[in-house]
Write a protein that holds these residues in place. Structure first.
Motif, PDB file in Angstrom:
ATOM      1  N   LEU A 270       0.807  -1.212   0.000  1.00 40.31           N
ATOM      2  CA  LEU A 270       0.000   0.000   0.000  1.00 40.31           C
ATOM      3  C   LEU A 270       0.843   1.266   0.000  1.00 40.31           C
ATOM      4  CD1 LEU A 270      -2.773  -1.144   2.490  1.00 40.31           C
ATOM      5  CD2 LEU A 270      -2.914  -1.008  -0.005  1.00 40.31           C
ATOM      6  N   GLU A 271       2.042   1.208   0.543  1.00 41.83           N
ATOM      7  CA  GLU A 271       2.915   2.383   0.537  1.00 41.83           C
ATOM      8  C   GLU A 271       3.257   2.826  -0.884  1.00 41.83           C
ATOM      9  OE1 GLU A 271       6.209   1.199   2.950  1.00 41.83           O
ATOM     10  OE2 GLU A 271       5.363   2.091   4.776  1.00 41.83           O
ATOM     11  N   LYS A 272       3.217   1.894  -1.830  1.00 38.62           N
ATOM     12  CA  LYS A 272       3.511   2.241  -3.217  1.00 38.62           C
ATOM     13  C   LYS A 272       2.461   3.190  -3.798  1.00 38.62           C
ATOM     14  CE  LYS A 272       5.728  -2.233  -4.085  1.00 38.62           C
ATOM     15  NZ  LYS A 272       5.679  -3.494  -4.855  1.00 38.62           N
ATOM     16  N   ASN A 273       1.289   3.255  -3.191  1.00 36.79           N
ATOM     17  CA  ASN A 273       0.207   4.077  -3.713  1.00 36.79           C
ATOM     18  C   ASN A 273       0.261   5.518  -3.227  1.00 36.79           C
ATOM     19  OD1 ASN A 273      -0.695   1.691  -4.819  1.00 36.79           O
ATOM     20  ND2 ASN A 273      -2.270   1.340  -3.274  1.00 36.79           N
ATOM     21  N   ILE A 274       1.114   5.831  -2.266  1.00 40.62           N
ATOM     22  CA  ILE A 274       1.179   7.187  -1.734  1.00 40.62           C
ATOM     23  C   ILE A 274       1.658   8.129  -2.834  1.00 40.62           C
ATOM     24  CG2 ILE A 274       2.260   8.688  -0.013  1.00 40.62           C
ATOM     25  CD1 ILE A 274       2.485   6.222   1.805  1.00 40.62           C
ATOM     26  N   SER A 275       0.929   9.201  -3.062  1.00 39.95           N
ATOM     27  CA  SER A 275       1.157  10.035  -4.238  1.00 39.95           C
ATOM     28  C   SER A 275       2.541  10.669  -4.266  1.00 39.95           C
ATOM     29  CB  SER A 275       0.081  11.124  -4.323  1.00 39.95           C
ATOM     30  OG  SER A 275       0.058  11.916  -3.153  1.00 39.95           O
ATOM     31  N   ARG A 276       3.141  10.952  -3.113  1.00 43.34           N
ATOM     32  CA  ARG A 276       4.463  11.601  -3.138  1.00 43.34           C
ATOM     33  C   ARG A 276       5.552  10.664  -3.666  1.00 43.34           C
ATOM     34  NH1 ARG A 276       8.037  10.348   0.910  1.00 43.34           N
ATOM     35  NH2 ARG A 276       7.255   9.117   2.679  1.00 43.34           N
ATOM     36  N   HIS A 277       5.249   9.382  -3.761  1.00 42.77           N
ATOM     37  CA  HIS A 277       6.215   8.432  -4.298  1.00 42.77           C
ATOM     38  C   HIS A 277       6.168   8.361  -5.825  1.00 42.77           C
ATOM     39  CE1 HIS A 277       6.112   6.067  -0.233  1.00 42.77           C
ATOM     40  NE2 HIS A 277       6.712   7.235  -0.137  1.00 42.77           N
ATOM     41  N   HIS A 278       5.234   9.095  -6.429  1.00 42.81           N
ATOM     42  CA  HIS A 278       5.084   9.065  -7.882  1.00 42.81           C
ATOM     43  C   HIS A 278       5.785  10.268  -8.509  1.00 42.81           C
ATOM     44  CE1 HIS A 278       1.103   6.884  -6.826  1.00 42.81           C
ATOM     45  NE2 HIS A 278       2.120   6.054  -6.838  1.00 42.81           N
ATOM     46  N   PRO A 279       6.140  10.188  -9.784  1.00 43.92           N
ATOM     47  CA  PRO A 279       6.765  11.335 -10.459  1.00 43.92           C
ATOM     48  C   PRO A 279       5.858  12.563 -10.384  1.00 43.92           C
ATOM     49  CG  PRO A 279       6.954   9.365 -11.797  1.00 43.92           C
ATOM     50  CD  PRO A 279       6.034   9.030 -10.659  1.00 43.92           C
ATOM     51  N   ARG A 280       6.447  13.727 -10.123  1.00 42.02           N
ATOM     52  CA  ARG A 280       5.655  14.956 -10.062  1.00 42.02           C
ATOM     53  C   ARG A 280       5.200  15.421 -11.421  1.00 42.02           C
ATOM     54  NH1 ARG A 280       8.053  19.175  -5.561  1.00 42.02           N
ATOM     55  NH2 ARG A 280       7.749  17.830  -3.729  1.00 42.02           N
ATOM     56  N   ASP A 281       6.060  15.277 -12.397  1.00 36.88           N
ATOM     57  CA  ASP A 281       5.739  15.712 -13.743  1.00 36.88           C
ATOM     58  C   ASP A 281       4.948  14.613 -14.448  1.00 36.88           C
ATOM     59  OD1 ASP A 281       7.733  16.962 -16.568  1.00 36.88           O
ATOM     60  OD2 ASP A 281       5.584  16.580 -16.338  1.00 36.88           O
ATOM     61  N   PRO A 282       3.672  14.896 -14.818  1.00 39.66           N
ATOM     62  CA  PRO A 282       2.869  13.844 -15.483  1.00 39.66           C
ATOM     63  C   PRO A 282       3.525  13.287 -16.722  1.00 39.66           C
ATOM     64  CG  PRO A 282       1.494  15.709 -14.855  1.00 39.66           C
ATOM     65  CD  PRO A 282       2.919  16.133 -14.649  1.00 39.66           C
ATOM     66  N   GLU A 283       4.351  14.094 -17.405  1.00 42.21           N
ATOM     67  CA  GLU A 283       4.991  13.614 -18.623  1.00 42.21           C
ATOM     68  C   GLU A 283       6.043  12.546 -18.337  1.00 42.21           C
ATOM     69  OE1 GLU A 283       3.980  14.316 -21.576  1.00 42.21           O
ATOM     70  OE2 GLU A 283       2.454  15.616 -20.734  1.00 42.21           O
TER      71      GLU A 283
END
Length: 287
Positions: A270-283
């Protein structure tokens, strides 16, 4: 990020694209470890969100809210959303499609059933007049930007299947789905009457359609396969088995062994779903 175009390019690529039916955030979390695309199944959502069968109980704001949560947690997945009949009214259908697209949907599936609706693999389905459905579909197509639109027919009579499949293939819809197809013979007939329009095949355990592999569907000329309920039915069986075992053991949990799912494995997933772990730039998101 233009999620519709990303899915459209995937559909046009060689082979048959699988989209896995998920029913809640946890099932999506597990599915994301295995597949790059989700199908937000009406059957699964009605079961998980309401505890009700897939008979038209879904309210569109609930579906939009679910999609928003999915997209935040899974920025790199294709998200194809079942919107039943567009929630009856053409104006509502267009509004919902625009809301879903802004929330990050890759595509929608809209059927030609009328209320009371049924699962596509159930008996007793009732259809809208073809002209009425085509008018609604046309309005939806005009209201989208790059969203993929799958036009679905639930026709069961042979002549009506051919008539509706041909009519849907002649529209600007990106993909055509004839649901509840009963044989490979009919799969081939549908392919023959729809020209070069991409086709989608819906597989559901215990349903009316034959069990086919992705390579078999590719050979039959189908570009997309949705698996509506593997997560839901697997959870049903696993929960039932676990609770039967717990009851038989007088409430004592089974011994935890390496490889089992416990607090740590679940939390790490579930920690993988935390938004800060995703790239900030949608591209930077690779869909």
């Amino acid at each position: 990020m233009r999620y519709g175009n990303a899915l459209r390019e995937e559909i046009r690529s060689p082979g048959t694209t699988p989209l896995i039916g998920i029913y809640d955030m946890y099932s999506a979390s597990v599915a994301a470890q295995h597949f790059d695309g989700f199908f937000v199944s009406g059957f699964g959502f009605a079961a998980s969100h309401y505890g009700l069968p897939d008979m038209g109980f879904i309210a569109w704001p609930d579906m939009v809210a679910f999609l928003e949560r999915l997209r935040l947690a899974f920025p790199a997945q294709h998200l194809l959303v079942d919107i039943d009949d567009g929630y009856v009214d053409p104006e509502v259908a267009c509004h919902v499609v625009q809301r879903l697209e802004k929330a990050g949907a890759s595509g929608v599936v809209m059927e030609d059933q009328k209320r009371p609706r049924r699962c596509g693999h159930a008996d007793g389905k009732l259809l809208l007049p073809l002209e009425e459905y085509l008018e609604k579909l046309h309005l939806v197509l005009e209201s989208r930007q790059d969203l993929v639109v799958v036009a679905r027919t639930d026709a069961t009579e042979e002549a009506d299947i051919v008539r509706r499949a041909e009519a849907l293939a002649a529209t600007e819809a990106d993909v055509v789905l004839v649901d509840g197809v009963r044989s490979t013979e009919w799969i081939r007939r549908i392919r023959a009457v729809t020209g070069d329009k991409p086709l989608l095949f819906n597989q559901i355990a215990g349903g009316k359609s034959p069990r086919l592999s992705l390579s078999e569907l590719t050979d039959l000329g189908y570009q997309v396969a949705i698996y509506s309920t593997p997560c839901l039915f697997a959870a049903h069986a696993a929960i039932d088995a676990a609770l039967t075992e717990l009851k038989a053991a007088d409430g004592r949990l089974p011994e935890f062994v390496a490889g089992s799912v416990g607090v740590r494995a679940s939390t790490e997933l579930l920690e993988k779903n935390i938004s800060r772990h995703h790239p900030r730039d949608p591209e930077l998101v690779s869909v």
